[in-house]
Enzyme design. Structure first.
Site, PDB file in Angstrom:
ATOM      1  N   ARG A  67       0.796   0.614  51.861  1.00  0.00           N
ATOM      2  CA  ARG A  67       1.995   0.769  51.023  1.00  0.00           C
ATOM      3  C   ARG A  67       2.484   2.232  51.069  1.00  0.00           C
ATOM      4  NH1 ARG A  67       3.191  -2.442  46.630  1.00  0.00           N
ATOM      5  NH2 ARG A  67       3.425  -0.670  45.230  1.00  0.00           N
TER       6      ARG A  67
ATOM      7  N   ARG B 258       3.429  10.863  56.813  1.00  0.00           N
ATOM      8  CA  ARG B 258       4.549  11.525  57.506  1.00  0.00           C
ATOM      9  C   ARG B 258       4.135  12.865  58.070  1.00  0.00           C
ATOM     10  NH1 ARG B 258       7.685  11.199  52.527  1.00  0.00           N
ATOM     11  NH2 ARG B 258       8.540   9.089  52.507  1.00  0.00           N
TER      12      ARG B 258
ATOM     13  N   ARG C   5      -6.285  -7.393  38.271  1.00  0.00           N
ATOM     14  CA  ARG C   5      -6.691  -6.119  37.694  1.00  0.00           C
ATOM     15  C   ARG C   5      -5.813  -5.871  36.491  1.00  0.00           C
ATOM     16  NH1 ARG C   5     -11.133  -4.016  37.738  1.00  0.00           N
ATOM     17  NH2 ARG C   5     -10.477  -1.829  37.734  1.00  0.00           N
TER      18      ARG C   5
ATOM     19  N   ARG D 239      -3.900   7.952  36.422  1.00  0.00           N
ATOM     20  CA  ARG D 239      -2.739   8.843  36.446  1.00  0.00           C
ATOM     21  C   ARG D 239      -2.283   9.209  35.038  1.00  0.00           C
ATOM     22  NH1 ARG D 239       0.844   4.595  40.203  1.00  0.00           N
ATOM     23  NH2 ARG D 239       0.305   2.754  39.013  1.00  0.00           N
TER      24      ARG D 239
ATOM     25  N   GLU E   5      -3.230   6.320  32.208  1.00  0.00           N
ATOM     26  CA  GLU E   5      -3.369   4.934  32.672  1.00  0.00           C
ATOM     27  C   GLU E   5      -4.819   4.693  33.118  1.00  0.00           C
ATOM     28  OE1 GLU E   5      -0.084   3.782  35.254  1.00  0.00           O
ATOM     29  OE2 GLU E   5      -1.471   2.575  36.443  1.00  0.00           O
TER      30      GLU E   5
ATOM     31  N   TYR F 246       1.612  -8.949  45.373  1.00  0.00           N
ATOM     32  CA  TYR F 246       1.748  -7.566  44.942  1.00  0.00           C
ATOM     33  C   TYR F 246       3.191  -7.125  45.222  1.00  0.00           C
ATOM     34  CZ  TYR F 246      -0.072  -2.692  44.567  1.00  0.00           C
ATOM     35  OH  TYR F 246      -0.346  -1.390  44.211  1.00  0.00           O
TER      36      TYR F 246
ATOM     37  N   ASP G 202       6.842  -5.429  44.637  1.00  0.00           N
ATOM     38  CA  ASP G 202       7.599  -4.402  43.926  1.00  0.00           C
ATOM     39  C   ASP G 202       8.850  -5.044  43.343  1.00  0.00           C
ATOM     40  OD1 ASP G 202       5.987  -2.155  44.173  1.00  0.00           O
ATOM     41  OD2 ASP G 202       6.709  -1.723  46.186  1.00  0.00           O
TER      42      ASP G 202
HETATM   43  P1  FAD Z   1       6.450  -9.702  34.899  1.00  0.00           P
HETATM   44  O1  FAD Z   1       7.163  -8.421  34.697  1.00  0.00           O
HETATM   45  O2  FAD Z   1       4.964  -9.722  34.723  1.00  0.00           O
HETATM   46  O3  FAD Z   1       7.126 -10.788  33.943  1.00  0.00           O
HETATM   47  C1  FAD Z   1       6.531 -12.023  33.618  1.00  0.00           C
HETATM   48  C2  FAD Z   1       6.817 -12.285  32.158  1.00  0.00           C
HETATM   49  O4  FAD Z   1       6.375 -13.597  31.838  1.00  0.00           O
HETATM   50  C3  FAD Z   1       6.082 -11.340  31.237  1.00  0.00           C
HETATM   51  O5  FAD Z   1       6.974 -10.761  30.321  1.00  0.00           O
HETATM   52  C4  FAD Z   1       5.049 -12.220  30.552  1.00  0.00           C
HETATM   53  O6  FAD Z   1       4.757 -11.819  29.231  1.00  0.00           O
HETATM   54  C5  FAD Z   1       5.740 -13.567  30.585  1.00  0.00           C
HETATM   55  N1  FAD Z   1       4.835 -14.710  30.538  1.00  0.00           N
HETATM   56  C6  FAD Z   1       3.747 -14.905  31.320  1.00  0.00           C
HETATM   57  N2  FAD Z   1       3.142 -16.060  31.005  1.00  0.00           N
HETATM   58  C7  FAD Z   1       3.877 -16.617  30.017  1.00  0.00           C
HETATM   59  C8  FAD Z   1       3.736 -17.820  29.266  1.00  0.00           C
HETATM   60  N3  FAD Z   1       2.745 -18.664  29.487  1.00  0.00           N
HETATM   61  N4  FAD Z   1       4.661 -18.081  28.310  1.00  0.00           N
HETATM   62  C9  FAD Z   1       5.691 -17.228  28.060  1.00  0.00           C
HETATM   63  N5  FAD Z   1       5.851 -16.065  28.751  1.00  0.00           N
HETATM   64  C10 FAD Z   1       4.949 -15.764  29.720  1.00  0.00           C
HETATM   65  N6  FAD Z   1       7.499  -1.997  41.102  1.00  0.00           N
HETATM   66  C11 FAD Z   1       8.378  -1.127  41.680  1.00  0.00           C
HETATM   67  O7  FAD Z   1       9.291  -1.567  42.393  1.00  0.00           O
HETATM   68  N7  FAD Z   1       8.270   0.232  41.476  1.00  0.00           N
HETATM   69  C12 FAD Z   1       7.291   0.774  40.703  1.00  0.00           C
HETATM   70  O8  FAD Z   1       7.229   1.993  40.540  1.00  0.00           O
HETATM   71  C13 FAD Z   1       6.360  -0.118  40.094  1.00  0.00           C
HETATM   72  N8  FAD Z   1       5.363   0.373  39.326  1.00  0.00           N
HETATM   73  C14 FAD Z   1       4.489  -0.497  38.743  1.00  0.00           C
HETATM   74  C15 FAD Z   1       3.483   0.065  37.949  1.00  0.00           C
HETATM   75  C16 FAD Z   1       2.577  -0.785  37.324  1.00  0.00           C
HETATM   76  C17 FAD Z   1       1.490  -0.182  36.462  1.00  0.00           C
HETATM   77  C18 FAD Z   1       2.668  -2.196  37.520  1.00  0.00           C
HETATM   78  C19 FAD Z   1       1.671  -3.114  36.867  1.00  0.00           C
HETATM   79  C20 FAD Z   1       3.661  -2.735  38.309  1.00  0.00           C
HETATM   80  C21 FAD Z   1       4.577  -1.890  38.941  1.00  0.00           C
HETATM   81  N9  FAD Z   1       5.617  -2.400  39.717  1.00  0.00           N
HETATM   82  C22 FAD Z   1       6.502  -1.525  40.315  1.00  0.00           C
HETATM   83  C23 FAD Z   1       5.799  -3.845  39.931  1.00  0.00           C
HETATM   84  C24 FAD Z   1       6.747  -4.469  38.909  1.00  0.00           C
HETATM   85  O9  FAD Z   1       6.218  -4.328  37.612  1.00  0.00           O
HETATM   86  C25 FAD Z   1       6.890  -5.968  39.247  1.00  0.00           C
HETATM   87  O10 FAD Z   1       7.392  -6.135  40.544  1.00  0.00           O
HETATM   88  C26 FAD Z   1       7.807  -6.734  38.280  1.00  0.00           C
HETATM   89  O11 FAD Z   1       7.651  -6.353  36.958  1.00  0.00           O
HETATM   90  C27 FAD Z   1       7.499  -8.199  38.420  1.00  0.00           C
HETATM   91  O12 FAD Z   1       8.401  -8.961  37.643  1.00  0.00           O
HETATM   92  P2  FAD Z   1       7.991 -10.452  37.271  1.00  0.00           P
HETATM   93  O13 FAD Z   1       9.146 -11.033  36.540  1.00  0.00           O
HETATM   94  O14 FAD Z   1       7.482 -11.141  38.480  1.00  0.00           O
HETATM   95  O15 FAD Z   1       6.701 -10.303  36.348  1.00  0.00           O
HETATM   96  N1  UDP Z   2      -3.741   5.335  46.401  1.00  0.00           N
HETATM   97  C1  UDP Z   2      -4.719   6.283  46.544  1.00  0.00           C
HETATM   98  N2  UDP Z   2      -4.512   7.539  46.057  1.00  0.00           N
HETATM   99  C2  UDP Z   2      -3.370   7.869  45.417  1.00  0.00           C
HETATM  100  C3  UDP Z   2      -2.362   6.893  45.263  1.00  0.00           C
HETATM  101  C4  UDP Z   2      -2.586   5.623  45.757  1.00  0.00           C
HETATM  102  O1  UDP Z   2      -5.774   6.007  47.106  1.00  0.00           O
HETATM  103  O2  UDP Z   2      -3.237   9.029  44.979  1.00  0.00           O
HETATM  104  C5  UDP Z   2      -4.008   3.975  46.936  1.00  0.00           C
HETATM  105  C6  UDP Z   2      -4.618   3.039  45.884  1.00  0.00           C
HETATM  106  O3  UDP Z   2      -5.510   2.172  46.546  1.00  0.00           O
HETATM  107  C7  UDP Z   2      -3.429   2.261  45.389  1.00  0.00           C
HETATM  108  C8  UDP Z   2      -2.616   2.109  46.681  1.00  0.00           C
HETATM  109  O4  UDP Z   2      -2.810   3.367  47.361  1.00  0.00           O
HETATM  110  O5  UDP Z   2      -3.804   1.016  44.853  1.00  0.00           O
HETATM  111  C9  UDP Z   2      -1.149   1.838  46.487  1.00  0.00           C
HETATM  112  O6  UDP Z   2      -0.596   2.887  45.727  1.00  0.00           O
HETATM  113  P1  UDP Z   2       0.700   2.691  44.855  1.00  0.00           P
HETATM  114  O7  UDP Z   2       1.086   3.996  44.303  1.00  0.00           O
HETATM  115  O8  UDP Z   2       1.679   1.941  45.672  1.00  0.00           O
HETATM  116  O9  UDP Z   2       0.125   1.775  43.689  1.00  0.00           O
HETATM  117  P2  UDP Z   2       0.860   1.121  42.424  1.00  0.00           P
HETATM  118  O10 UDP Z   2       1.981   2.048  42.035  1.00  0.00           O
HETATM  119  O11 UDP Z   2       1.307  -0.234  42.874  1.00  0.00           O
HETATM  120  O12 UDP Z   2      -0.220   1.050  41.410  1.00  0.00           O
END
Ligand code: FAD
Ligand code: UDP
Length: 373
Positions: free
Chosen positions: A178, A182, A255, A286, A306, A354, A356
């Site tokens: 991911r 560079r 996770r 982080r 986090e 997984y 985005d």
């Molecule tokens: P979700 O956002 O999980 O929405 C699902 C919803 O369904 C939730 O609100 C949940 O409560 C609800 N739900 C589940 N089961 C039920 C049930 N049985 N009844 C009623 N409601 C229910 N993506 C990026 O592009 N850039 C980023 O920088 C980025 N950072 C991230 C950092 C973290 C820590 C995490 C965890 C994810 C990150 N993502 C990022 C990914 C991003 O969060 C997801 O791609 C996106 O939120 C997924 O949307 P979704 O609708 O599939 O799921």
């Molecule tokens: N990762 C790492 N060191 C860092 C940042 C990321 O080893 O400083 C690895 C780690 O395994 C992570 C993966 O790269 O799960 C993807 O990173 P990303 O920032 O895309 O993770 P996310 O934002 O989805 O948690």
């Protein structure tokens, strides 16, 4: 149809989950004159994009979210609902007090080895990856083959093992792919053409997507299934796929994370939105300083640590664990899902991917197009 069934069945779509997938589907359906009911088990809309507001700062309650994409259709779509700022993610890594730029680029290589030119950096990495002569089979081999042993040891191994709760040899190679590698002095964490944070926070986007739909908060579909299924012709389900099927083949692994948020009486804590702590010993992965996502100038600041966590029932499932065992188990559920006449499955949890945010929008647009024409 009996009279009370007619009254109950007042929606075309019941959308389970108000995250990005559910919200985009709801928008597309509503725009085509369909009636949608969105139910959400949390007490707010937006899924993991949700922001709270503390002292004028939009706080990313479920971790740092930066929107990035190379898909112009997706970018134009989200820009219809909210304007994006010029934020570019350039996190730094803190390894026992040593500071490195991310993603892995000439700034990182220079700080790690004192090299100056791309040629010197390539030579160093070639020496360090000499042991990996075959196609990488796991995350450790993949990482060493991309950036060499030293960067693996200081910036990847500890962070990854904390994040995923297992040895790098037991994780799939794709996770580390991911991140860009560079041979230029460029600290942009993403390669995508478009990037930014919605001005005013993600809630502005989600509220606009859900406009015109009915929304019920604090409702778990799996606990009130019959009642809600009877209220609509079709269901769009964005929760975990194994829970939809009552875990009949066993539980998929996820996770989870724990967030600790603090308000500090200073204006600038770390000078950047995201700092990764890449050693094994620091218990969090982080620290986010939220104001920097929107170039905030408030007198106070809000930071969030986090902490990765094993997922157990009752906790939020944030990341699917896409290893061989879980992917096989998911396939069994996916076969059942493919034969559901009334239910459409989508999003990170229902597709066990997984994803985005841009990929979620892409998938929701494709599925709604398929469904609604
Ligand atoms: P979700 O956002 O999980 O929405 C699902 C919803 O369904 C939730 O609100 C949940 O409560 C609800 N739900 C589940 N089961 C039920 C049930 N049985 N009844 C009623 N409601 C229910 N993506 C990026 O592009 N850039 C980023 O920088 C980025 N950072 C991230 C950092 C973290 C820590 C995490 C965890 C994810 C990150 N993502 C990022 C990914 C991003 O969060 C997801 O791609 C996106 O939120 C997924 O949307 P979704 O609708 O599939 O799921
Ligand atoms: N990762 C790492 N060191 C860092 C940042 C990321 O080893 O400083 C690895 C780690 O395994 C992570 C993966 O790269 O799960 C993807 O990173 P990303 O920032 O895309 O993770 P996310 O934002 O989805 O948690």
């Amino acid at each position: 149809m009996k009279r009370n069934e007619l009254i109950l069945k007042k929606y075309d779509y019941l959308i389970v989950g108000s995250g990005l997938f559910g919200a985009v589907f709801a928008r597309q359906a509503t725009d085509r004159g369909k009636r949608c009911l969105v139910i959400e088990k949390r007490n707010h809309i937006g899924g993991n994009l949700y922001c709270s507001n503390i002292n004028g700062i939009n706080v990313h309650v479920y971790g740092a979210h930066i929107f990035h994409t190379s898909n112009r259709t997706v970018w134009e779509y989200v820009n219809k609902y909210v304007e994006f700022n010029r934020f570019t993610n350039s996190p730094i890594a803190n390894y026992k007090g040593e500071i490195y730029n991310l993603p892995f680029n000439m700034n990182t290589f220079s700080r790690m080895w004192g090299v100056i030119t791309p040629e010197e950096a390539k030579k160093k990495i070639a020496e360090q990856r000499a042991a990996i002569t075959h196609e990488p089979q796991n995350l450790e081999e993949q990482a060493i083959s991309l950036v060499g042993y030293d960067i693996y040891a200081k910036l990847i191994k500890g962070y990854t093992e904390k994040q995923w709760g297992r040895d790098c040899k037991e994780l799939p190679p794709f996770i580390i792919k991911r991140l860009p590698v560079r041979y230029t002095y460029d600290n942009n964490y993403f390669n995508d053409l478009y990037q930014g944070i919605p001005i005013g926070g993600y809630n502005v986007l989600v509220e606009a997507l859900l406009e015109g739909c009915d929304v019920e908060l604090g409702v778990d579909f799996n606990q009130h299934r019959e009642k809600y299924e009877n209220m609509a012709d079709k269901v769009v389900y964005t929760g975990t796929i194994d829970s939809y099927y009552g875990y009949r083949f066993g539980k998929l692994e996820y996770r989870s994370l724990r967030f600790e948020t603090e308000v500090l009486d200073i204006d600038n804590y770390q000078g950047v939105a995201v700092v990764n702590y890449t050693d094994r010993e620091t218990p969090y992965t982080r620290i986010i300083e939220h104001k920097h996502f929107e170039f905030g100038t408030q007198p106070t600041t809000v930071i969030t640590r986090e902490y990765p966590a094993d997922w157990q029932e009752g906790m939020e499932p944030y990341y699917p664990v896409n290893d061989g065992r879980n992917n096989q188990l998911y396939q069994k559920y996916a076969e059942l899902a493919a034969n559901e006449p009334k239910t459409i499955f989508g999003g990170r949890l229902a597709e066990y991917k997984y994803y985005d945010m841009d990929k979620v929008v892409e998938s929701a647009l494709a599925k709604s197009e398929q469904e609604l024409g």
